[in-house]
Design a protein around this motif. Sequence first.
Motif: not given
Length: 277
Positions: A201-229
């Motif tokens: 929670r940055t406490g500024g206008p950016v709001g909340t950032v999430v560092l997914a680490s390897d719970n997602a390798y790439v944006y496609e995992n996030i956009k399509r809700l597809i787990p990594t291989g």
Amino acid sequence: MLLMLVGPGNLACSDKGGPGNAEWRVFAIEYGRSPRIGRSMLILGDKTKKKVPFAWEAWLVLGKNRKILVDTGFKDDELARHWDVRDYRTVPSGLAELGIKPGQITDVVLSHAHWDHIGNVLPYTHARVWMQKREFEWASKLVSKERPSRWGVRLVDIRALGVVRSRGLLHLVGKGAAVAHGIIFHDGGGHTKCVQWLEIRTGGPVGTVVLASDNAYVYENIKRLIPTGSTSKPDLDRLALKEMLKVASRPDLVIPGHDPGTFKHFPRVAKGIVEIR
Ligand SMILES: [Zn+2]
């Protein structure tokens, strides 16, 4: 100039769309890039046989009195060669671009026990090192003198954490622990025994950032809700992906562990370093 961009003295500046007087500012540091990684490792069930670029990353969270490194990258020329990592540098050399020395890092947060995330912990001589107790115990049991490397965990890295422990700086924590005000661990999916993602929670206008680490390798995992291989529990991964999207202030503020797109999408502050905002 770089110091002005990221130094605490600049936290009060309020350039339009910028971090304003945020409590935390978040940066992604690329320490190398592999040009051709099998897409099937990144996207569960992928059958395209395509090769895609893969970024090696760590993250930095800066506040008034804390400099928090999230994951350490690795320092190993042989592994860099094996993975064909181009423009390979260590994370400390990335930090140097921002005028930060390893000894100035106050905290190191480890998302999970894989070699490319905990593989260079010793330069941060003054940092508290935060890790999930369950992950540490699992990883410690996995490797031994007879079997120095297994499932992405290396004995050499576990031993380095032993050194951190002997310095009195290893903080093994439980579920949902806070590293600092507004910086919170969350259980992730099945990438390792107890892989984490981090809510900031940055406490500024950016709001909340999430560092997914390897719970997602790439944006496609996030956009399509597809787990990594490389997950052993895809259902847990899907849950984590949904939860991360719920927590982040914008979908693009869920930052995957290895997507080169991060370094195009966000504003550059130094060589291979962008600010997440
Ligand atoms: Zn990784």
